[in-house]
Design a protein around this motif. Structure first.
Motif, PDB file in Angstrom:
ATOM      1  N   GLY A  45      10.138  -5.922  -2.201  1.00  0.00           N
ATOM      2  CA  GLY A  45      10.047  -4.475  -2.041  1.00  0.00           C
ATOM      3  C   GLY A  45       8.872  -3.919  -2.818  1.00  0.00           C
ATOM      4  N   LEU A  46       7.753  -4.623  -2.829  1.00  0.00           N
ATOM      5  CA  LEU A  46       6.594  -4.244  -3.637  1.00  0.00           C
ATOM      6  C   LEU A  46       5.321  -4.234  -2.796  1.00  0.00           C
ATOM      7  N   LEU A  47       4.557  -3.186  -2.959  1.00  0.00           N
ATOM      8  CA  LEU A  47       3.228  -3.077  -2.346  1.00  0.00           C
ATOM      9  C   LEU A  47       2.241  -2.733  -3.442  1.00  0.00           C
ATOM     10  N   ILE A  48       1.210  -3.544  -3.590  1.00  0.00           N
ATOM     11  CA  ILE A  48       0.194  -3.315  -4.618  1.00  0.00           C
ATOM     12  C   ILE A  48      -1.123  -2.976  -3.943  1.00  0.00           C
ATOM     13  N   ALA A  49      -1.707  -1.844  -4.321  1.00  0.00           N
ATOM     14  CA  ALA A  49      -3.061  -1.498  -3.888  1.00  0.00           C
ATOM     15  C   ALA A  49      -4.003  -2.012  -4.971  1.00  0.00           C
ATOM     16  N   VAL A  50      -4.703  -3.092  -4.675  1.00  0.00           N
ATOM     17  CA  VAL A  50      -5.602  -3.737  -5.626  1.00  0.00           C
ATOM     18  C   VAL A  50      -7.006  -3.189  -5.392  1.00  0.00           C
ATOM     19  N   ASN A  51      -7.562  -2.552  -6.422  1.00  0.00           N
ATOM     20  CA  ASN A  51      -8.882  -1.927  -6.300  1.00  0.00           C
ATOM     21  C   ASN A  51      -9.886  -2.616  -7.200  1.00  0.00           C
ATOM     22  N   GLN A 100       3.715   0.139  -5.852  1.00  0.00           N
ATOM     23  CA  GLN A 100       4.789   0.954  -5.302  1.00  0.00           C
ATOM     24  C   GLN A 100       6.000   0.074  -5.027  1.00  0.00           C
ATOM     25  N   TYR A 101       7.147   0.520  -5.558  1.00  0.00           N
ATOM     26  CA  TYR A 101       8.390  -0.232  -5.448  1.00  0.00           C
ATOM     27  C   TYR A 101       9.373   0.518  -4.564  1.00  0.00           C
ATOM     28  N   ILE A 102      10.010  -0.208  -3.654  1.00  0.00           N
ATOM     29  CA  ILE A 102      11.013   0.360  -2.772  1.00  0.00           C
ATOM     30  C   ILE A 102      12.011  -0.751  -2.473  1.00  0.00           C
ATOM     31  N   SER A 103      13.212  -0.411  -2.067  1.00  0.00           N
ATOM     32  CA  SER A 103      14.182  -1.453  -1.732  1.00  0.00           C
ATOM     33  C   SER A 103      13.624  -2.337  -0.619  1.00  0.00           C
ATOM     34  N   PRO A 104      13.775  -3.652  -0.731  1.00  0.00           N
ATOM     35  CA  PRO A 104      13.238  -4.545   0.302  1.00  0.00           C
ATOM     36  C   PRO A 104      13.681  -4.178   1.710  1.00  0.00           C
ATOM     37  N   LYS A 105      14.909  -3.672   1.869  1.00  0.00           N
ATOM     38  CA  LYS A 105      15.392  -3.302   3.207  1.00  0.00           C
ATOM     39  C   LYS A 105      14.597  -2.152   3.806  1.00  0.00           C
ATOM     40  N   ASP A 106      13.895  -1.393   2.964  1.00  0.00           N
ATOM     41  CA  ASP A 106      13.100  -0.256   3.431  1.00  0.00           C
ATOM     42  C   ASP A 106      11.601  -0.547   3.425  1.00  0.00           C
ATOM     43  N   PHE A 107      11.225  -1.798   3.162  1.00  0.00           N
ATOM     44  CA  PHE A 107       9.812  -2.103   2.990  1.00  0.00           C
ATOM     45  C   PHE A 107       9.002  -1.843   4.257  1.00  0.00           C
ATOM     46  N   GLY A 108       9.596  -2.031   5.409  1.00  0.00           N
ATOM     47  CA  GLY A 108       8.875  -1.808   6.656  1.00  0.00           C
ATOM     48  C   GLY A 108       8.351  -0.393   6.784  1.00  0.00           C
ATOM     49  N   VAL A 109       9.113   0.568   6.284  1.00  0.00           N
ATOM     50  CA  VAL A 109       8.679   1.964   6.323  1.00  0.00           C
ATOM     51  C   VAL A 109       7.434   2.145   5.474  1.00  0.00           C
ATOM     52  N   LEU A 110       7.439   1.519   4.301  1.00  0.00           N
ATOM     53  CA  LEU A 110       6.285   1.621   3.401  1.00  0.00           C
ATOM     54  C   LEU A 110       5.069   0.927   3.999  1.00  0.00           C
ATOM     55  N   ALA A 111       5.259  -0.269   4.531  1.00  0.00           N
ATOM     56  CA  ALA A 111       4.134  -1.025   5.092  1.00  0.00           C
ATOM     57  C   ALA A 111       3.515  -0.316   6.292  1.00  0.00           C
ATOM     58  N   SER A 112       4.320   0.435   7.026  1.00  0.00           N
ATOM     59  CA  SER A 112       3.808   1.105   8.222  1.00  0.00           C
ATOM     60  C   SER A 112       2.844   2.232   7.896  1.00  0.00           C
ATOM     61  N   THR A 113       2.797   2.658   6.637  1.00  0.00           N
ATOM     62  CA  THR A 113       1.905   3.750   6.247  1.00  0.00           C
ATOM     63  C   THR A 113       0.503   3.264   5.900  1.00  0.00           C
ATOM     64  N   ILE A 114       0.304   1.950   5.846  1.00  0.00           N
ATOM     65  CA  ILE A 114      -1.026   1.414   5.553  1.00  0.00           C
ATOM     66  C   ILE A 114      -1.949   1.695   6.739  1.00  0.00           C
ATOM     67  N   ALA A 115      -3.195   1.965   6.421  1.00  0.00           N
ATOM     68  CA  ALA A 115      -4.169   2.308   7.451  1.00  0.00           C
ATOM     69  C   ALA A 115      -4.192   1.275   8.572  1.00  0.00           C
ATOM     70  N   ALA A 116      -4.315   1.763   9.796  1.00  0.00           N
ATOM     71  CA  ALA A 116      -4.297   0.879  10.965  1.00  0.00           C
ATOM     72  C   ALA A 116      -5.547   0.010  11.065  1.00  0.00           C
ATOM     73  N   ASP A 117      -6.633   0.420  10.375  1.00  0.00           N
ATOM     74  CA  ASP A 117      -7.891  -0.321  10.503  1.00  0.00           C
ATOM     75  C   ASP A 117      -8.062  -1.406   9.435  1.00  0.00           C
ATOM     76  N   THR A 118      -6.939  -1.867   8.871  1.00  0.00           N
ATOM     77  CA  THR A 118      -7.018  -2.949   7.901  1.00  0.00           C
ATOM     78  C   THR A 118      -6.978  -4.299   8.617  1.00  0.00           C
ATOM     79  N   GLU A 155      14.466   6.707  -4.562  1.00  0.00           N
ATOM     80  CA  GLU A 155      14.076   5.976  -3.349  1.00  0.00           C
ATOM     81  C   GLU A 155      12.936   5.008  -3.647  1.00  0.00           C
ATOM     82  N   SER A 156      11.904   5.482  -4.340  1.00  0.00           N
ATOM     83  CA  SER A 156      10.756   4.615  -4.635  1.00  0.00           C
ATOM     84  C   SER A 156      10.100   5.039  -5.935  1.00  0.00           C
TER      85      SER A 156
END
Length: 233
Positions: free
Chosen positions: A193-199, A207-225, A152-153
């Motif tokens: 389908g890529l999310l990078i946490a740059v520190n 983190q790699y996931i199919s582009p069609k599922d990217f919304g699920v991954l993006a929704s897990t980012i903290a709400a206070d960003t 999956e990812s």
């Protein structure tokens, strides 16, 4: 209190790092890099919304196929988060991913009902983890079946440090950057389908996931960003 966003979006790497420190997570055979120098920015997107990276097709190829590409064994386990969501994860540890060295963890695409049945039928005591999840052991029969589950990812932590200029040069400008109160920025590439946490401390996570599922991954980012749309080149 503000918690590290990495603990929200990358709990599997928290578990991986702790397990490696304890010396129990991975039993690996001799690492052998594949002939093709797969690189983290070599992402192929398909018309059906899936993608391929590191020599495997997300949502199609299995955990076993990833193992065969890299001649690398992994520790498989079922984790149940505090919200009762179960996931099956494979830890490959530090390995040669093409021409580069990185730590790799994979989440398998599973049927939640089947995972819950496995947990219910396995009377072994689960172990707590620092992330708050419970780690459930798997029987040999379950492991044999699980290795054929599709990927999956993929979470990838490079040994080398990536500067923002280097990420920009190889991956292009993200469609969006989300800033946190801490030292982390999230670079979002939904079409890849890529999310990078740059520190700023150099501990970047990809983190790699199919582009069609990217919304699920993006929704897990903290709400206070705080979101930012970078200027195009």
């Amino acid at each position: 209190m503000f918690r590290s966003p990495i603990s929200r979006i990358f709990p599997i790497f928290q578990r991986l790092i702790v397990a490696l420190l304890l010396g129990t997570a991975i039993v690996a055979c001799t690492a052998k890099a594949p002939d093709h120098p797969f690189l983290p920015w070599d992402i192929k997107v398909f018309p059906d919304g899936t993608s391929a990276v590191f020599g495997v097709h997300l949502g199609k190829d299995s955990l076993l196929e990833f193992k065969r590409v890299y001649d690398q064994k992994a520790d498989l386990a079922i984790f149940v988060d505090p919200d009762k969501k179960a996931s099956l994860e494979a830890y490959f540890g530090t390995m040669n991913v093409g021409a580069l060295t990185a730590s790799v963890a994979i989440v398998a695409k599973t049927d939640p009902k089947e995972l819950n049945e496995w947990i219910a039928n396995n009377h072994a005591k689960p172990d707590p983890t620092p992330s708050g999840a419970w780690k459930y052991p798997m029987t040999d029969e379950h492991i044999r079946k699980a290795q054929y589950f599709p990927i999956e990812s993929i979470t990838y932590r490079p040994a080398a440090e990536y500067t923002t200029d280097l990420i920009d040069r190889h991956f292009g400008k993200p469609e969006e950057i989300r800033h946190t109160k801490g030292s982390t920025q999230y670079w979002l590439y939904p079409k890849k389908g890529l999310l990078i946490a740059v520190n700023s401390d150099g501990k970047d996570l990809f983190q790699y996931i199919s582009p069609k599922d990217f919304g699920v991954l993006a929704s897990t980012i903290a709400a206070d960003t705080k979101a930012e749309q970078p200027a195009s080149k």
